[in-house]
Write a protein that holds these residues in place. Structure first.
Motif, PDB file in Angstrom:
ATOM      1  N   VAL A 151       0.918   3.845   7.311  1.00 27.26           N
ATOM      2  CA  VAL A 151      -0.372   3.565   6.906  1.00 27.26           C
ATOM      3  C   VAL A 151      -0.962   2.654   8.167  1.00 27.26           C
ATOM      4  N   PHE A 152      -2.048   3.210   8.985  1.00 24.36           N
ATOM      5  CA  PHE A 152      -2.431   2.465   9.916  1.00 24.36           C
ATOM      6  C   PHE A 152      -3.970   1.960   9.554  1.00 24.36           C
ATOM      7  N   THR A 176       0.712  -1.041  -0.014  1.00 26.78           N
ATOM      8  CA  THR A 176      -0.153   0.051   0.040  1.00 26.78           C
ATOM      9  C   THR A 176       0.882   1.143   0.041  1.00 26.78           C
ATOM     10  N   VAL A 202      -9.177  -1.344  13.091  1.00 31.31           N
ATOM     11  CA  VAL A 202      -9.302  -2.663  13.695  1.00 31.31           C
ATOM     12  C   VAL A 202     -10.487  -2.597  14.622  1.00 31.31           C
ATOM     13  N   HIS A 252      -8.810   6.421   3.771  1.00 32.56           N
ATOM     14  CA  HIS A 252      -9.354   5.568   2.696  1.00 32.56           C
ATOM     15  C   HIS A 252      -9.979   4.230   3.193  1.00 32.56           C
ATOM     16  N   ALA A 276      -6.619   1.727  15.526  1.00 30.73           N
ATOM     17  CA  ALA A 276      -5.844   1.568  14.308  1.00 30.73           C
ATOM     18  C   ALA A 276      -4.644   0.649  14.923  1.00 30.73           C
ATOM     19  N   VAL A 277      -4.107  -0.200  14.004  1.00 28.87           N
ATOM     20  CA  VAL A 277      -2.729  -0.717  14.149  1.00 28.87           C
ATOM     21  C   VAL A 277      -1.853  -0.388  13.058  1.00 28.87           C
ATOM     22  N   THR A 278      -0.559  -0.408  13.390  1.00 30.42           N
ATOM     23  CA  THR A 278       0.280   0.143  12.319  1.00 30.42           C
ATOM     24  C   THR A 278       0.385  -1.119  11.025  1.00 30.42           C
ATOM     25  N   GLY A 279       0.109  -0.574   9.832  1.00 29.51           N
ATOM     26  CA  GLY A 279       0.310  -1.578   8.641  1.00 29.51           C
ATOM     27  C   GLY A 279       1.634  -1.441   8.031  1.00 29.51           C
ATOM     28  N   ARG A 280       1.869  -0.183   7.605  1.00 28.29           N
ATOM     29  CA  ARG A 280       3.368   0.174   7.061  1.00 28.29           C
ATOM     30  C   ARG A 280       3.826   1.273   7.825  1.00 28.29           C
ATOM     31  N   MET A 294      -9.025  -6.612  30.869  1.00 30.81           N
ATOM     32  CA  MET A 294     -10.202  -6.509  31.055  1.00 30.81           C
ATOM     33  C   MET A 294     -11.064  -6.290  32.448  1.00 30.81           C
ATOM     34  N   GLN A 310      -8.623   0.553  32.430  1.00 31.30           N
ATOM     35  CA  GLN A 310      -8.387  -0.345  31.075  1.00 31.30           C
ATOM     36  C   GLN A 310      -9.819  -0.155  30.147  1.00 31.30           C
ATOM     37  N   ASP A 320       6.106   5.502  15.923  1.00 34.64           N
ATOM     38  CA  ASP A 320       5.036   4.920  15.779  1.00 34.64           C
ATOM     39  C   ASP A 320       4.024   4.926  16.740  1.00 34.64           C
ATOM     40  N   GLU A 321       4.585   5.012  18.098  1.00 31.67           N
ATOM     41  CA  GLU A 321       3.532   5.491  19.328  1.00 31.67           C
ATOM     42  C   GLU A 321       2.699   6.613  19.009  1.00 31.67           C
ATOM     43  N   ARG A 350     -10.857   1.383   5.676  1.00 35.53           N
ATOM     44  CA  ARG A 350      -9.936   1.479   6.977  1.00 35.53           C
ATOM     45  C   ARG A 350      -8.690   1.891   7.262  1.00 35.53           C
ATOM     46  N   VAL A 364     -11.937  -4.453  18.434  1.00 32.72           N
ATOM     47  CA  VAL A 364     -11.571  -4.811  19.708  1.00 32.72           C
ATOM     48  C   VAL A 364     -11.110  -6.482  19.424  1.00 32.72           C
TER      49      VAL A 364
HETATM   50  C1  LIG Z   1      -8.361  -3.664  24.562  1.00 28.04           C
HETATM   51  C2  LIG Z   1      -8.108  -2.657  23.447  1.00 28.04           C
HETATM   52  C3  LIG Z   1      -7.616  -1.387  24.076  1.00 28.04           C
HETATM   53  C4  LIG Z   1      -7.094  -0.219  22.915  1.00 28.04           C
HETATM   54  C5  LIG Z   1      -5.982  -0.659  22.074  1.00 28.04           C
HETATM   55  C6  LIG Z   1      -5.216   0.571  21.074  1.00 28.04           C
HETATM   56  C7  LIG Z   1      -4.372  -0.035  20.565  1.00 28.04           C
HETATM   57  C8  LIG Z   1      -3.625   1.057  19.875  1.00 28.04           C
HETATM   58  C9  LIG Z   1      -2.042   0.255  19.671  1.00 28.04           C
HETATM   59  C10 LIG Z   1      -1.176   1.541  19.140  1.00 28.04           C
HETATM   60  C11 LIG Z   1       0.447   0.835  19.414  1.00 28.04           C
HETATM   61  C12 LIG Z   1       1.235   1.539  18.473  1.00 28.04           C
HETATM   62  C13 LIG Z   1       0.997   1.025  16.881  1.00 28.04           C
HETATM   63  C14 LIG Z   1       1.379  -0.442  16.778  1.00 28.04           C
HETATM   64  O1  LIG Z   1       2.681  -0.584  17.354  1.00 28.04           O
HETATM   65  S1  LIG Z   1       0.394  -1.553  16.383  1.00 28.04           S
HETATM   66  C15 LIG Z   1       1.338  -3.171  16.308  1.00 28.04           C
HETATM   67  C16 LIG Z   1       2.014  -3.392  15.008  1.00 28.04           C
HETATM   68  N1  LIG Z   1       1.276  -4.003  14.060  1.00 28.04           N
HETATM   69  C17 LIG Z   1       0.637  -5.119  13.813  1.00 28.04           C
HETATM   70  O2  LIG Z   1       0.563  -5.744  14.693  1.00 28.04           O
HETATM   71  C18 LIG Z   1      -0.621  -5.224  12.850  1.00 28.04           C
HETATM   72  C19 LIG Z   1      -0.326  -6.504  12.439  1.00 28.04           C
HETATM   73  N2  LIG Z   1      -1.097  -6.983  10.932  1.00 28.04           N
HETATM   74  C20 LIG Z   1      -2.216  -7.085  11.310  1.00 28.04           C
HETATM   75  O3  LIG Z   1      -3.057  -7.777  11.970  1.00 28.04           O
HETATM   76  C21 LIG Z   1      -3.055  -7.026   9.635  1.00 28.04           C
HETATM   77  O4  LIG Z   1      -2.305  -7.425   8.816  1.00 28.04           O
HETATM   78  C22 LIG Z   1      -4.159  -6.143   9.581  1.00 28.04           C
HETATM   79  C23 LIG Z   1      -5.120  -5.706  10.812  1.00 28.04           C
HETATM   80  C24 LIG Z   1      -3.230  -4.664   9.524  1.00 28.04           C
HETATM   81  C25 LIG Z   1      -4.631  -5.945   8.401  1.00 28.04           C
HETATM   82  O5  LIG Z   1      -5.316  -7.362   8.250  1.00 28.04           O
HETATM   83  P1  LIG Z   1      -6.849  -7.203   7.798  1.00 28.04           P
HETATM   84  O6  LIG Z   1      -7.202  -8.760   7.213  1.00 28.04           O
HETATM   85  O7  LIG Z   1      -7.915  -6.544   8.683  1.00 28.04           O
HETATM   86  O8  LIG Z   1      -6.898  -6.188   6.409  1.00 28.04           O
HETATM   87  P2  LIG Z   1      -7.659  -6.582   5.005  1.00 28.04           P
HETATM   88  O9  LIG Z   1      -6.676  -7.444   4.361  1.00 28.04           O
HETATM   89  O10 LIG Z   1      -9.013  -6.641   5.173  1.00 28.04           O
HETATM   90  O11 LIG Z   1      -7.320  -5.194   4.310  1.00 28.04           O
HETATM   91  C26 LIG Z   1      -7.952  -4.052   4.794  1.00 28.04           C
HETATM   92  C27 LIG Z   1      -7.255  -2.843   3.990  1.00 28.04           C
HETATM   93  O12 LIG Z   1      -5.944  -2.578   4.552  1.00 28.04           O
HETATM   94  C28 LIG Z   1      -4.967  -2.574   3.517  1.00 28.04           C
HETATM   95  N3  LIG Z   1      -3.733  -3.495   4.092  1.00 28.04           N
HETATM   96  C29 LIG Z   1      -3.932  -4.515   4.881  1.00 28.04           C
HETATM   97  N4  LIG Z   1      -2.642  -4.646   5.699  1.00 28.04           N
HETATM   98  C30 LIG Z   1      -1.922  -3.518   5.307  1.00 28.04           C
HETATM   99  C31 LIG Z   1      -0.519  -3.159   5.585  1.00 28.04           C
HETATM  100  N5  LIG Z   1       0.149  -4.005   6.628  1.00 28.04           N
HETATM  101  N6  LIG Z   1      -0.125  -2.175   5.153  1.00 28.04           N
HETATM  102  C32 LIG Z   1      -0.623  -1.261   4.540  1.00 28.04           C
HETATM  103  N7  LIG Z   1      -1.994  -1.564   4.047  1.00 28.04           N
HETATM  104  C33 LIG Z   1      -2.529  -2.546   4.563  1.00 28.04           C
HETATM  105  C34 LIG Z   1      -5.395  -3.536   2.411  1.00 28.04           C
HETATM  106  O13 LIG Z   1      -4.676  -3.577   1.218  1.00 28.04           O
HETATM  107  C35 LIG Z   1      -6.877  -3.347   2.517  1.00 28.04           C
HETATM  108  O14 LIG Z   1      -7.101  -1.899   1.697  1.00 28.04           O
HETATM  109  P3  LIG Z   1      -8.095  -1.902   0.612  1.00 28.04           P
HETATM  110  O15 LIG Z   1      -7.939  -2.914  -0.246  1.00 28.04           O
HETATM  111  O16 LIG Z   1      -9.258  -1.754   1.367  1.00 28.04           O
HETATM  112  O17 LIG Z   1      -7.832  -0.576  -0.213  1.00 28.04           O
END
Ligand SMILES: CCCCCCCCCCCCCC(=O)SCCNC(=O)CCNC(=O)[C@H](O)C(C)(C)COP(=O)(O)OP(=O)(O)OC[C@H]1O[C@@H](n2cnc3c(N)ncnc32)[C@H](O)[C@@H]1OP(=O)(O)O
Length: 217
Positions: free
Chosen positions: A179-180, A29, A183, A153, A124-128, A201, A206, A110-111, A155, A185
């Protein structure tokens, strides 16, 4: 062996020992919003400009207050869909002597970018995440971070951040484009380790934080 240029251009490469390895990469992406992306919308109940956002999870390596090895980054809401944050580089964050580790600086970016979700009330979580290290960052430096959403755009949330030294208007030392992906919960409930999920939980704070993202835990 194929040159690095050939590898970058996606030509097939042959590894030592004659095993054939395809260099084709999955399409990525782009980091800039597409033409039909929409402007981000600040949630009506988003924290007021200047308000500290607080930690989304006490054990978070980036912002958690109960994480002794963490960055203890504190972000504040901006006036739009943007945040500012400060991160002080400690001795525990070194890569080279007296200098911050690049991975730690990427984590700070990232944070900060991740905290933008507070303003839109989405999780939202980090994608790229693409980082550029412009200047070395010495220990004890306060990194002044600034992050903003540049487009949405579906999600996908496009965003950028800078980290400046010497003050909020100082020279840029690090920057990132990301790109985030939004997601639910369930992303955490389904993928996180049960021990930590249960503990989170059962913590009323939290649950309150999760509700701030309009999530019903
Ligand atoms: C209890 C809760 C408390 C609150 C917590 C707050 C937490 C906050 C934390 C913050 C902490 C700091 C931050 C951190 O450290 S967050 C931690 C680091 N990140 C992760 O662990 C994420 C790991 N990856 C995944 O889980 C999945 O791959 C995700 C969920 C990302 C997508 O898998 P999913 O199956 O759901 O997606 P889809 O296939 O339906 O695609 C959907 C759309 O997205 C596009 N796409 C997909 N992947 C990517 C990508 N990698 N880059 C760019 N784009 C991507 C895709 O082309 C499509 O676009 P379009 O075709 O629609 O145009």
């Amino acid at each position: 062996m194929a040159s690095s240029l050939a590898r970058r251009l996606g030509a097939p490469v042959t590894a030592v020992g004659s095993a054939h390895v395809s260099a084709a990469q999955p399409s990525k992406t782009p980091l800039v919003p597409p033409d039909d992306a929409v402007a981000p919308v600040r949630h009506p109940e988003a924290p007021a400009p200047g308000e500290l956002l607080g930690s989304h999870y006490a054990q978070c390596f980036g912002c958690g207050g109960e994480q002794p090895h963490g960055l203890h980054l504190e972000a504040r809401a901006g006036e739009g869909v943007n945040v500012t944050a400060e991160f002080t580089v400690r001795t525990a964050h070194q890569g080279a002597p007296g200098l911050a580790h690049g991975g730690v600086l990427a984590t700070a970016l990232d944070e900060t970018l991740g905290s933008l979700g507070w303003l839109m009330h989405v999780i939202a979580v980090t994608g790229r995440l693409e980082t550029e290290f412009v200047a070395p960052v010495p220990v004890d430096t306060v990194l002044h971070l600034d992050a903003r959403v540049t487009g949405v755009h579906g999600r996908k949330i496009y965003c950028s951040a800078t980290g400046r030294i010497g003050g909020p208007e100082g020279p840029v030392a690090v920057r990132a484009d990301a790109v985030f992906i939004e997601v639910k919960v369930e992303h955490f409930l389904d993928n996180g380790r049960n021990e930590e999920i249960q503990a989170a939980m059962s913590d009323p704070d939290q649950v309150r934080r999760a509700r701030a993202f309009e999530v019903n835990p």
